[in-house]
Design an enzyme around this catalytic site. Structure first.
Site, PDB file in Angstrom:
ATOM      1  N   SER A 240       0.833  -1.213   0.000  1.00  0.00           N
ATOM      2  CA  SER A 240       0.000   0.000   0.000  1.00  0.00           C
ATOM      3  C   SER A 240       0.866   1.261   0.000  1.00  0.00           C
ATOM      4  CB  SER A 240      -0.970  -0.003   1.178  1.00  0.00           C
ATOM      5  OG  SER A 240      -0.309  -0.268   2.386  1.00  0.00           O
ATOM      6  N   HIS A 270      -2.174  -8.847   1.952  1.00  0.00           N
ATOM      7  CA  HIS A 270      -1.869  -7.569   2.621  1.00  0.00           C
ATOM      8  C   HIS A 270      -3.029  -7.259   3.568  1.00  0.00           C
ATOM      9  CE1 HIS A 270       0.067  -3.849   3.343  1.00  0.00           C
ATOM     10  NE2 HIS A 270      -0.247  -3.172   2.254  1.00  0.00           N
ATOM     11  N   HIS A 317       5.315 -12.608   8.214  1.00  0.00           N
ATOM     12  CA  HIS A 317       5.508 -11.233   7.726  1.00  0.00           C
ATOM     13  C   HIS A 317       6.715 -11.193   6.802  1.00  0.00           C
ATOM     14  CE1 HIS A 317       5.906  -6.850   7.705  1.00  0.00           C
ATOM     15  NE2 HIS A 317       4.632  -6.868   8.038  1.00  0.00           N
ATOM     16  N   ARG A 326       2.222  -4.276  17.054  1.00  0.00           N
ATOM     17  CA  ARG A 326       0.833  -3.837  16.845  1.00  0.00           C
ATOM     18  C   ARG A 326      -0.123  -4.914  17.348  1.00  0.00           C
ATOM     19  NH1 ARG A 326       1.234  -2.758  10.521  1.00  0.00           N
ATOM     20  NH2 ARG A 326       2.047  -4.872  10.699  1.00  0.00           N
ATOM     21  N   ASP A 372      -2.813  -8.303  11.896  1.00  0.00           N
ATOM     22  CA  ASP A 372      -4.143  -8.753  11.477  1.00  0.00           C
ATOM     23  C   ASP A 372      -4.696  -9.892  12.318  1.00  0.00           C
ATOM     24  OD1 ASP A 372      -4.323  -6.941   9.342  1.00  0.00           O
ATOM     25  OD2 ASP A 372      -2.970  -8.188   8.177  1.00  0.00           O
TER      26      ASP A 372
HETATM   27  N1  AMX Z   1       1.035 -19.800   7.064  1.00  0.00           N
HETATM   28  C1  AMX Z   1       1.535 -20.774   6.268  1.00  0.00           C
HETATM   29  N2  AMX Z   1       2.587 -20.605   5.479  1.00  0.00           N
HETATM   30  C2  AMX Z   1       3.201 -19.414   5.510  1.00  0.00           C
HETATM   31  C3  AMX Z   1       2.770 -18.374   6.327  1.00  0.00           C
HETATM   32  C4  AMX Z   1       1.625 -18.601   7.131  1.00  0.00           C
HETATM   33  N3  AMX Z   1       1.103 -17.647   7.896  1.00  0.00           N
HETATM   34  N4  AMX Z   1       3.579 -17.314   6.159  1.00  0.00           N
HETATM   35  C5  AMX Z   1       4.482 -17.676   5.232  1.00  0.00           C
HETATM   36  N5  AMX Z   1       4.245 -18.952   4.835  1.00  0.00           N
HETATM   37  C6  AMX Z   1       4.930 -19.680   3.781  1.00  0.00           C
HETATM   38  C7  AMX Z   1       4.786 -18.916   2.478  1.00  0.00           C
HETATM   39  O1  AMX Z   1       3.533 -19.163   1.854  1.00  0.00           O
HETATM   40  C8  AMX Z   1       5.963 -19.438   1.701  1.00  0.00           C
HETATM   41  O2  AMX Z   1       5.613 -20.714   1.218  1.00  0.00           O
HETATM   42  P1  AMX Z   1       6.165 -21.253  -0.210  1.00  0.00           P
HETATM   43  O3  AMX Z   1       7.638 -21.390  -0.006  1.00  0.00           O
HETATM   44  O4  AMX Z   1       5.445 -22.527  -0.398  1.00  0.00           O
HETATM   45  O5  AMX Z   1       5.810 -20.191  -1.211  1.00  0.00           O
HETATM   46  C9  AMX Z   1       7.022 -19.624   2.791  1.00  0.00           C
HETATM   47  O6  AMX Z   1       6.309 -19.712   4.038  1.00  0.00           O
HETATM   48  C10 AMX Z   1       8.011 -18.482   2.890  1.00  0.00           C
HETATM   49  O7  AMX Z   1       7.295 -17.267   3.001  1.00  0.00           O
HETATM   50  P2  AMX Z   1       7.933 -16.033   3.814  1.00  0.00           P
HETATM   51  O8  AMX Z   1       9.173 -15.608   3.102  1.00  0.00           O
HETATM   52  O9  AMX Z   1       8.043 -16.374   5.251  1.00  0.00           O
HETATM   53  O10 AMX Z   1       6.798 -14.931   3.696  1.00  0.00           O
HETATM   54  P3  AMX Z   1       6.579 -13.872   2.526  1.00  0.00           P
HETATM   55  O11 AMX Z   1       7.469 -12.705   2.765  1.00  0.00           O
HETATM   56  O12 AMX Z   1       6.653 -14.525   1.181  1.00  0.00           O
HETATM   57  O13 AMX Z   1       5.059 -13.458   2.757  1.00  0.00           O
HETATM   58  C11 AMX Z   1       3.163 -12.958   4.103  1.00  0.00           C
HETATM   59  C12 AMX Z   1       4.673 -12.712   3.886  1.00  0.00           C
HETATM   60  C13 AMX Z   1       2.667 -11.987   5.153  1.00  0.00           C
HETATM   61  C14 AMX Z   1       2.418 -12.675   2.783  1.00  0.00           C
HETATM   62  C15 AMX Z   1       2.973 -14.425   4.549  1.00  0.00           C
HETATM   63  O14 AMX Z   1       3.581 -14.619   5.807  1.00  0.00           O
HETATM   64  C16 AMX Z   1       1.504 -14.814   4.617  1.00  0.00           C
HETATM   65  O15 AMX Z   1       0.937 -15.237   3.601  1.00  0.00           O
HETATM   66  N6  AMX Z   1       0.870 -14.693   5.819  1.00  0.00           N
HETATM   67  C17 AMX Z   1      -0.545 -14.953   5.978  1.00  0.00           C
HETATM   68  C18 AMX Z   1      -1.350 -13.781   5.435  1.00  0.00           C
HETATM   69  C19 AMX Z   1      -1.179 -12.566   6.322  1.00  0.00           C
HETATM   70  O16 AMX Z   1      -1.270 -12.650   7.538  1.00  0.00           O
HETATM   71  N7  AMX Z   1      -0.977 -11.401   5.689  1.00  0.00           N
HETATM   72  C20 AMX Z   1      -0.921 -10.115   6.427  1.00  0.00           C
HETATM   73  C21 AMX Z   1       0.466  -9.537   6.464  1.00  0.00           C
HETATM   74  C22 AMX Z   1       0.467  -8.206   7.191  1.00  0.00           C
HETATM   75  C23 AMX Z   1      -0.190  -7.140   6.365  1.00  0.00           C
HETATM   76  O17 AMX Z   1       0.294  -6.771   5.316  1.00  0.00           O
HETATM   77  N8  AMX Z   1      -1.312  -6.661   6.786  1.00  0.00           N
END
Ligand code: AMX
Length: 448
Positions: A240, A270, A317, A326, A372
């Site tokens: 964002s 996000h 994250h 937060r 979140d």
């Molecule tokens: N549950 C299960 N698997 C997860 C996970 C979770 N909460 N968080 C990360 N992983 C997985 C990823 O999907 C990825 O899997 P892959 O290798 O099969 O593609 C692996 O772990 C490595 O990911 P990462 O480097 O740790 O995370 P990222 O930087 O690629 O993504 C985020 C970060 C937030 C998108 C991810 O942790 C996620 O999808 N979390 C759940 C959704 C969420 O809570 N989003 C809100 C974030 C905060 C915000 O912006 N408001």
């Protein structure tokens, strides 16, 4: 000139030589290197943006102008009897780096009050949406529709000096921010309350007025203040903030830029994650027939989610590597005000079971909860059960940080953003050359 604008002007004048010196004397100093994984993988961690408004430390979490969130909550002036500070005071801090005095905050609160009235056509645009429209789509469109109000756009057309761009951007920002609670509460009224709108109360600060327009009694005024403050900024690289900055770098005005950033915030990876958390929790509440699960049952639910190929919403994250402060601030609020709430009990149990499971699964770099995981259950507790609306609440907060950043972008003359792309063939050649130079060594890489 208002006290806020005057202070900002002074800070801008003090800051400009620093940026000028960096660009004139050190323009070719290398800050970071770029790997193939970063080029393909969303530029993770690449140091290529600058902001002084907030900094995200992977272990400490966000700092606004150098202050950790608990310090921000403690130091900013608060309305009489409130637990949480004025949101307007946060804007003063983000823009100037200074903690405002009581009288300075009062002036900013007045500025916001004067600018809060929505043009009639905004209600008409919101009304024109079908009643099943997603709230974030309406929110983005309502902001976009106000673009005709932009001072910056008018001044630019008339011809102004680059060094003055920030001034009309500041006016646009205050005008827009003051109106966002009105826009959001009207979208809520239209979608979920048969269009029955509660008029704003000009005697209230931004947080209290929003709670009032939502028709929710105390302590929801403090929930609103906390919610807007903690979501305001998370440095510049998140989708964002980056979208807002990128669009504004074309000299699009605040309305175009904030509307665009709202669209980025609407994605499930996000801002939308907070509503995903609620959807996921409600699924479990249904399965459990409204009872609190045992630790074993909760673990099973988490594993079932992971085994079905889904992520655990509210955990992980891209930058943080510990529990999001937060999350902690909201948890403390829940412990004080809603300790016995069913969803809070679920959330607390998740805090116990999810991190070890994510560690055991070994994929997520950060097994800890983010903002979140906790925010939606608070809104639910106070009666906002339409969870598709939660990202709009996030969006009001995020607009505060993004507009502050864009004002400073203009003040420091940051140029149009334009990174360079390469083709896959070019990347392959670069990779092959590096591999030959290192005697065929391969990196420890993961599959896409
Ligand atoms: N549950 C299960 N698997 C997860 C996970 C979770 N909460 N968080 C990360 N992983 C997985 C990823 O999907 C990825 O899997 P892959 O290798 O099969 O593609 C692996 O772990 C490595 O990911 P990462 O480097 O740790 O995370 P990222 O930087 O690629 O993504 C985020 C970060 C937030 C998108 C991810 O942790 C996620 O999808 N979390 C759940 C959704 C969420 O809570 N989003 C809100 C974030 C905060 C915000 O912006 N408001």
């Amino acid at each position: 000139m208002s006290v806020l604008k005057e202070r900002l002007n002074q800070k801008i004048e003090e800051h400009r030589p620093r940026t000028r010196k960096l660009m004139q004397d050190y323009c070719d100093v290398v800050v970071d290197k770029v790997t193939v994984a970063q080029v393909i993988g969303g530029m993770r961690g690449l140091k290529s943006l600058v902001t002084d408004i907030s900094y995200l430390d992977p272990l400490e979490g966000i700092r606004y102008r150098g202050y950790a969130l608990p310090e921000v909550i403690q130091k900013l002036p608060k309305p009489p009897g409130a637990e949480m500070p004025y949101v307007e005071g946060l804007y003063f801090l983000l823009l100037t780096g200074d903690i405002p005095t009581e009288s300075e905050v009062t002036e900013v609160v007045d500025e916001f009050r004067k600018r809060r009235i929505l043009p009639r056509y905004v209600y008409e645009v919101i009304d024109a949406f079908p009643s099943f429209s997603p709230p974030m789509a309406i929110f983005s469109a309502a902001i976009l529709t106000m673009q005709r109000e932009s001072f910056f756009a008018k001044k630019y057309q008339g011809g102004i000096s680059k060094s003055d761009y920030w001034d009309s951007t500041f006016e646009d920002s205050l005008n827009l921010l003051a109106k966002l609670p009105e826009v959001a509460s009207y979208i809520y009224a239209k979608l979920y309350r048969d269009g029955k709108r509660i008029q704003s109360n000009p005697n209230l600060d931004m947080g209290a007025n929003f709670a009032h327009m939502m028709g929710i009694p105390k302590p929801y005024d403090d929930v609103s203040r906390l919610n807007f403050i903690i979501h305001a900024d998370h440095e510049s690289g998140n989708v964002s903030a980056h979208t807002g900055h990128l669009v504004a770098s074309t000299l699009s005005d605040i309305y175009l830029s904030v509307s665009a950033m709202i669209n980025g915030l609407a994605g499930p990876l996000h801002g939308l994650a907070n509503q995903e958390v609620l959807r996921w929790l409600q699924d479990l509440v249904e399965k459990m027939d409204g009872q609190v699960p045992t630790e074993g049952e909760m673990k099973q639910f988490v594993w079932d989610t992971l085994n079905s190929g889904q992520v655990i919403p509210g955990y992980g994250h891209a930058v943080l590597r510990k529990t999001d402060p937060r999350y902690t601030l909201q948890r403390e609020f829940c412990q004080t005000h809603m300790k016995d709430d069913l969803l809070f009990q679920y959330t607390d149990l998740l805090y116990k079971v999810v991190p070890p499971i994510l560690k055991e699964q070994g994929k997520a770099k950060n097994p800890w909860p983010n903002v979140d995981a906790q925010s939606g259950i608070i809104h639910w507790h106070y009666g906002i059960t339409e969870y598709e609306f939660y990202t709009v609440l996030f969006g009001i907060g995020r607009s505060i940080g993004i507009t502050a950043n864009i004002i400073w972008d203009r003040a420091l003359g940051y140029p149009l953003e334009r990174p360079k792309s390469v083709t896959t063939e070019m990347l392959e050649k670069i990779a092959l050359k590096a591999s030959e130079a290192s005697g065929g060594k391969k990196g420890k890489c993961k599959e896409l």
